[in-house]
Design a protein around this motif. Sequence first.
Motif, PDB file in Angstrom:
ATOM      1  N   LEU A  10     -36.157   7.762  15.555  1.00 35.80           N
ATOM      2  CA  LEU A  10     -35.930   8.492  14.309  1.00 35.80           C
ATOM      3  C   LEU A  10     -37.235   9.082  13.769  1.00 35.80           C
ATOM      4  N   ALA A  11     -38.321   8.347  13.880  1.00 37.38           N
ATOM      5  CA  ALA A  11     -39.619   8.863  13.419  1.00 37.38           C
ATOM      6  C   ALA A  11     -40.038  10.083  14.237  1.00 37.38           C
ATOM      7  N   VAL A  12     -39.861  10.029  15.534  1.00 36.60           N
ATOM      8  CA  VAL A  12     -40.207  11.160  16.397  1.00 36.60           C
ATOM      9  C   VAL A  12     -39.311  12.362  16.080  1.00 36.60           C
ATOM     10  N   ALA A  13     -38.041  12.128  15.887  1.00 35.96           N
ATOM     11  CA  ALA A  13     -37.119  13.224  15.569  1.00 35.96           C
ATOM     12  C   ALA A  13     -37.457  13.851  14.217  1.00 35.96           C
ATOM     13  N   THR A  14     -37.779  13.041  13.233  1.00 37.23           N
ATOM     14  CA  THR A  14     -38.156  13.556  11.913  1.00 37.23           C
ATOM     15  C   THR A  14     -39.433  14.380  12.002  1.00 37.23           C
ATOM     16  N   LEU A  15     -40.401  13.886  12.746  1.00 41.07           N
ATOM     17  CA  LEU A  15     -41.651  14.616  12.923  1.00 41.07           C
ATOM     18  C   LEU A  15     -41.419  15.942  13.640  1.00 41.07           C
ATOM     19  N   ALA A  16     -40.566  15.951  14.645  1.00 41.54           N
ATOM     20  CA  ALA A  16     -40.266  17.184  15.378  1.00 41.54           C
ATOM     21  C   ALA A  16     -39.598  18.222  14.479  1.00 41.54           C
ATOM     22  N   VAL A  17     -38.791  17.770  13.544  1.00 40.71           N
ATOM     23  CA  VAL A  17     -38.132  18.687  12.625  1.00 40.71           C
ATOM     24  C   VAL A  17     -39.124  19.195  11.572  1.00 40.71           C
ATOM     25  N   ALA A  18     -40.057  18.348  11.149  1.00 38.06           N
ATOM     26  CA  ALA A  18     -40.976  18.706  10.066  1.00 38.06           C
ATOM     27  C   ALA A  18     -42.144  19.573  10.521  1.00 38.06           C
ATOM     28  N   LEU A  19     -42.589  19.473  11.759  1.00 41.06           N
ATOM     29  CA  LEU A  19     -43.779  20.201  12.207  1.00 41.06           C
ATOM     30  C   LEU A  19     -43.684  21.717  12.064  1.00 41.06           C
ATOM     31  N   PRO A  20     -42.577  22.359  12.393  1.00 42.33           N
ATOM     32  CA  PRO A  20     -42.510  23.810  12.168  1.00 42.33           C
ATOM     33  C   PRO A  20     -42.681  24.192  10.692  1.00 42.33           C
ATOM     34  N   ALA A  21     -42.156  23.388   9.790  1.00 41.94           N
ATOM     35  CA  ALA A  21     -42.318  23.665   8.365  1.00 41.94           C
ATOM     36  C   ALA A  21     -43.778  23.504   7.947  1.00 41.94           C
ATOM     37  N   VAL A  22     -44.463  22.529   8.503  1.00 43.95           N
ATOM     38  CA  VAL A  22     -45.888  22.338   8.205  1.00 43.95           C
ATOM     39  C   VAL A  22     -46.682  23.531   8.715  1.00 43.95           C
ATOM     40  N   ASP A  23     -46.398  24.009   9.918  1.00 42.16           N
ATOM     41  CA  ASP A  23     -47.086  25.182  10.456  1.00 42.16           C
ATOM     42  C   ASP A  23     -46.832  26.421   9.607  1.00 42.16           C
ATOM     43  N   ASP A  24     -45.594  26.595   9.160  1.00 43.79           N
ATOM     44  CA  ASP A  24     -45.273  27.736   8.291  1.00 43.79           C
ATOM     45  C   ASP A  24     -46.036  27.647   6.972  1.00 43.79           C
ATOM     46  N   ALA A  25     -46.136  26.466   6.412  1.00 45.92           N
ATOM     47  CA  ALA A  25     -46.861  26.289   5.153  1.00 45.92           C
ATOM     48  C   ALA A  25     -48.356  26.560   5.341  1.00 45.92           C
ATOM     49  N   ARG A  26     -48.916  26.118   6.456  1.00 45.18           N
ATOM     50  CA  ARG A  26     -50.326  26.394   6.759  1.00 45.18           C
ATOM     51  C   ARG A  26     -50.588  27.901   6.837  1.00 45.18           C
ATOM     52  N   THR A  27     -49.727  28.580   7.573  1.00 46.58           N
ATOM     53  CA  THR A  27     -49.869  30.031   7.736  1.00 46.58           C
ATOM     54  C   THR A  27     -49.716  30.744   6.399  1.00 46.58           C
ATOM     55  N   ALA A  28     -48.753  30.335   5.601  1.00 45.11           N
ATOM     56  CA  ALA A  28     -48.530  30.959   4.300  1.00 45.11           C
ATOM     57  C   ALA A  28     -49.735  30.762   3.384  1.00 45.11           C
TER      58      ALA A  28
END
Length: 155
Positions: A10-28
């Motif tokens: 579950l931790a790995v799945a949650t991290l996999a879902v959250a990483l694209p949002a973190v990258d988008d926030a960094r870029t923004a």
Amino acid sequence: MIRLVVAAALAVATLAVALPAVDDARTARSDTLIERTADRVERAGRALATTEDAVPTRSTAATRRVAFTLPERSLTAAQPGFVAVGGPPGGPGNRSTVTYAVSSPTHRHHLGIPIPVRTPQGPVVFRDPGPHAVDLALVRGDDGPELVVTRAADW
């Protein structure tokens, strides 16, 4: 043991879902920082063009320095590939734009300055993270006033 495996999955799945949002926030965030810098360049250029008189040489011209910091890749910011004043890297200079790339698309911010921009050595390009600055000078060219943009020499 099964609980531990399920919790890890579950931790790995949650991290996999959250990483694209973190990258988008960094870029923004990096996009916003660079857009603010472009706005400051535009305001400084417009102030020179509307409040000062153009002179024949840069050494006696009214100038403004715009200092800024390019972000380094971190948890909260993406590192830009480049930021260029006066046109894209490798292209012709003398453009009224700030061009930058944080992710794959290149962004172009048009500078609403009432006089032409001139970059004597082509676009002023910054690639490394950290502090940088450009100097703007109001010079009288052959066709009237021009905003000459150069890399700050003593920065």
